[in-house]
Design an enzyme around this catalytic site. Structure first.
Site, PDB file in Angstrom:
ATOM      1  N   ASP A 122       0.845  -1.182   0.000  1.00 26.47           N
ATOM      2  CA  ASP A 122       0.000   0.000   0.000  1.00 26.47           C
ATOM      3  C   ASP A 122       0.889   1.243   0.000  1.00 26.47           C
ATOM      4  O   ASP A 122       1.929   1.277   0.656  1.00 26.47           O
ATOM      5  CB  ASP A 122      -0.891  -0.010   1.249  1.00 26.47           C
ATOM      6  CG  ASP A 122      -1.711   1.258   1.368  1.00 26.47           C
ATOM      7  OD1 ASP A 122      -2.534   1.512   0.477  1.00 26.47           O
ATOM      8  OD2 ASP A 122      -1.507   2.005   2.342  1.00 26.47           O
ATOM      9  N   ASP A 169      -1.196  -0.245   6.179  1.00 26.13           N
ATOM     10  CA  ASP A 169      -1.343   0.325   7.521  1.00 26.13           C
ATOM     11  C   ASP A 169      -2.732   0.843   7.833  1.00 26.13           C
ATOM     12  O   ASP A 169      -2.986   1.286   8.946  1.00 26.13           O
ATOM     13  CB  ASP A 169      -0.336   1.469   7.719  1.00 26.13           C
ATOM     14  CG  ASP A 169      -0.727   2.721   6.937  1.00 26.13           C
ATOM     15  OD1 ASP A 169      -1.383   2.585   5.881  1.00 26.13           O
ATOM     16  OD2 ASP A 169      -0.388   3.826   7.389  1.00 26.13           O
TER      17      ASP A 169
END
Length: 688
Positions: A392, A576
């Site tokens: 990500d 995250d």
């Protein structure tokens, strides 16, 4: 309309998985119900381990003590010691080891031999033979007695049961993360909603009483309770928990709003559309649950070897018993029983029970020292065989917060003056962009003039009087000449343009080197982001990534993980945010940044404490070293036992008159355990 995600990679995966969304059940399982490898929850195993430990220590002292401190144990007769060991070992074998006995019986019924088949067969042979020795002490051949005692192996039965219990508890703890992740997700939605009555007055109602078409008010600092549509005006909503993007999104009348997102400033009303189990947040909860439930337990190398080793040992023990009984005339059946038990004892998997957990515990401890927290021991094993890393962007490759990256003052203004005026005007705002501007001014040590008459309009900007002049700070038109992917902020002073500030989510300093090292390790690195195409392309080019996916929604992130897996790739997913939780759970190995959300860390198998990819490189090195250490341990665990089986069976007796005393079989078993532990401890000094 949100654009479809795009993928740019030399080997672009296609197709998307389809998954049934199971109902959410946040209640923890009953402690005595099987949760992993056919064994109950560690809450059920833990008290059994404590009892086993308390009873096993004196058994070890009674069995080994006379060899070390003969005078101290001189007051105990051999047979009295045997009865004491029997009394202490019985609860360990039958009560503490009850889950293993049930799993052993199931392996026999289903004809699926595994580690527990060998464990209970060996401990059972040691226990019942020792019990028989204790009961029929006077009938054993004199050659099987020494001045330390008779052939008693209660300590083997107790010690193996205790150490295997410890190993299973460590594994059970790793597999208890699912419920915590789901509960953390559910806590994002508020329990109370502010509903407007037809007469315009406001009432607080439980969220489960909200119905589609109800009008709700959201106050500053509150999370949205349900999905809906903004009724009028403009608003800014922090969707970072869903999209991972750090900047609040401007919403206009008619735009969609999602439950669990945050209203940082201002107040607005919106019409409820999807409530309860139909909200996007509830769908993400079900995605996480379905992904974890569908995760197959790791195929244990020990079990695969045991599938061949266990029946082989059992056959050898049976052949040994009948060969001695049929071909040795004098007390042949008794010698056959003793030698058959020696075969089972020397093959008893004390070292096998230690091989995996000791290496994993040592590796986990070494990882913690290097900023790699291992939540799922199986993930550490799987990471060694991974070949694709999906990362990500926001908060993983980048810092996850906007920073001032460029300044362009208008004629008549300097950079410091432009930044100081903008920071002074924004000093009363809590907007992330405002905080970034103020932080940049403070980093330069600029004094901020006092600001008065502050006012803010969501989506437009702020206005304040600074040193007697009206300063406005708001969004500026796109200008790739200043920065290709940044958010541009325009500043005016007394109606005159003062300049432009560029704010962007910067790449972490450790990211480029970490990407290059991962690629050297043979991993293909692909970025996944909900950001726009231009930003994704620029970041991928700057970092030299192997590919990227742009404009990806939370559900699509999980689908992309499934797609890569369908193509035969073993996928690591690093992220995250809340939006990453389903993908973290679906990936072969989920790795969360320690600076990210609690939900992401609950769903991941590994957590990188400092939140940078340099720790991911260390994690890969750690996993490969740990798996290599486990394989070495398994080799020694079987090598010692396998080499001793022919001696225990008595194949050398016709030629040399050699027999392996069952006590020496126990010593060989102990040596194999010692070699396994010593080899595992080498991981404590592993260079990462």
């Amino acid at each position: 309309m949100k654009p479809e995600p795009t993928c740019h990679t030399p080997a672009s995966p296609t197709g998307h998985g389809h998954h049934h969304l199971a109902p959410v059940d946040s209640a923890p399982p009953a402690p005595d119900q099987p949760v992993y490898m056919g064994l109950p929850d560690e809450r059920f195993l833990r008290p059994r381990f404590y009892v086993a430990l308390v009873f096993t220590l004196p058994v070890l002292a009674l069995s080994m003590g006379p060899m070390v401190w003969d005078d101290f144990f001189a007051h105990l007769t051999m047979r009295s010691s045997a009865w004491l060991q029997f009394a202490l070992t019985t609860p360990v074998f039958f009560w503490s080891g009850a889950p293993f006995i049930r799993r052993w019986w199931k392996s026999l019924v289903t004809r699926d031999p595994n580690m527990f088949t060998l464990t209970v067969t060996g401990t059972g042979a040691a226990y019942f033979f020792s019990l028989g020795t204790t009961l029929f002490w006077a009938h054993l051949p004199a050659r099987y007695f020494s001045h330390h005692g008779g052939p008693i192996y209660f300590e083997a039965a107790a010690f193996i049961t205790t150490i295997v219990l410890l190993g299973q508890i460590l594994e059970q703890r790793a597999h208890a993360r699912t419920d915590a992740a789901i509960r953390a997700l559910m806590q994002l939605a508020p329990k109370i909603a502010h509903r407007l009555r037809p007469d315009g007055t406001e009432e607080d109602v439980p969220v489960d009483q909200v119905r589609p078409s109800d009008t709700l008010r959201v106050r500053p600092g509150e999370h949205l309770p349900v999905d809906g549509v903004l009724l009028g005006g403009r608003a800014e909503v922090d969707e970072s928990m869903l999209t991972g993007e750090p900047l609040p999104v401007v919403k206009n009348a008619g735009d969609k709003l999602s439950a669990g997102t945050l209203n940082p400033t201002g107040s607005f009303t919106y019409r409820a559309e999807r409530v309860g189990a139909d909200t996007l947040l509830a769908q993400i909860i079900r995605l996480v649950e379905a992904a974890v439930e569908s995760e197959a337990p790791i195929a244990r190398l020990a079990d695969r070897v045991s599938a061949v080793f266990v029946p082989t040992v059992l056959v050898i023990a049976v052949i040994t018993f009948f060969a001695w009984g049929l071909f040795v005339p004098e007390r042949g059946w008794l010698f056959g029983l003793l030698n058959a038990v020696a075969v089972l004892i020397i093959a008893c998997p004390c070292a096998l029970g230690l091989a995996t957990p000791v290496s994993l515990v040592t590796g986990i401890g070494r990882g913690a020292q290097a900023g790699v927290l291992v939540k799922d021991a199986a993930a550490l094993e799987r990471l060694a065989g991974a070949n694709t890393v999906l990362i990500d962007k926001t908060g993983t490759l980048t810092a996850g917060r906007p920073e001032v990256v460029a300044l362009r003052p208008a004629p008549g203004f300097g950079e410091n003056e432009l930044l100081a005026l903008a920071a002074a005007a924004e000093s009363s705002s809590e907007h992330p962009l405002a905080r970034a501007i103020v932080t940049a001014a403070q980093a330069r040590g600029l004094p901020l003039p006092a600001a008065t008459d502050f006012s803010a309009e969501p989506g437009t900007g702020v206005r304040a009087t600074v040193a007697g002049r009206v300063v406005t700070v708001g969004r500026a038109p796109a200008d790739d000449g200043l920065h290709a992917t940044a958010t541009l902020i325009g500043v005016t002073v007394a109606g005159r343009p003062a300049g432009t500030l560029a704010l962007a989510d910067t790449i972490k300093p450790t990211t480029p080197a970490a990407i290059r090292e991962l690629q050297k390790l043979g991993l293909r690195v692909v970025m996944i982001t909900g950001d726009r195409e231009a930003t994704a392309r620029a970041v991928a080019a700057e970092l030299g990534l192997d590919g990227y996916h742009a404009g990806v929604s939370p559900a699509q992130k999980q689908e992309l993980v499934r797609t890569h897996q369908t193509n035969g790739e073993r996928v690591v997913f690093a992220g995250d945010g809340l939006n990453d939780a389903p993908a973290l759970a679906a990936a072969d190995i989920g790795i969360a940044m320690g600076t990210g959300t609690d939900v992401a860390m609950h769903s991941a198998g590994l957590v990188l404490v400092k939140g940078d990819l340099a720790a991911l490189v260390r994690a890969v090195h750690l996993s490969r070293a740990t798996l290599r250490n486990i394989k070495q341990n398994l080799f020694w665990a079987f090598a010692y036992n396998t080499a001793g089986i022919p001696l225990a069976a008595g194949v050398l007796f016709p030629f040399f008159g050699w027999l392996l005393n069952p006590m020496f079989a126990g010593v060989a078993m102990s040596l194999s355990s010692l070699s396994v532990v010593t080899n595992a401890l080498r991981l404590r000094w592993l260079r990462l």
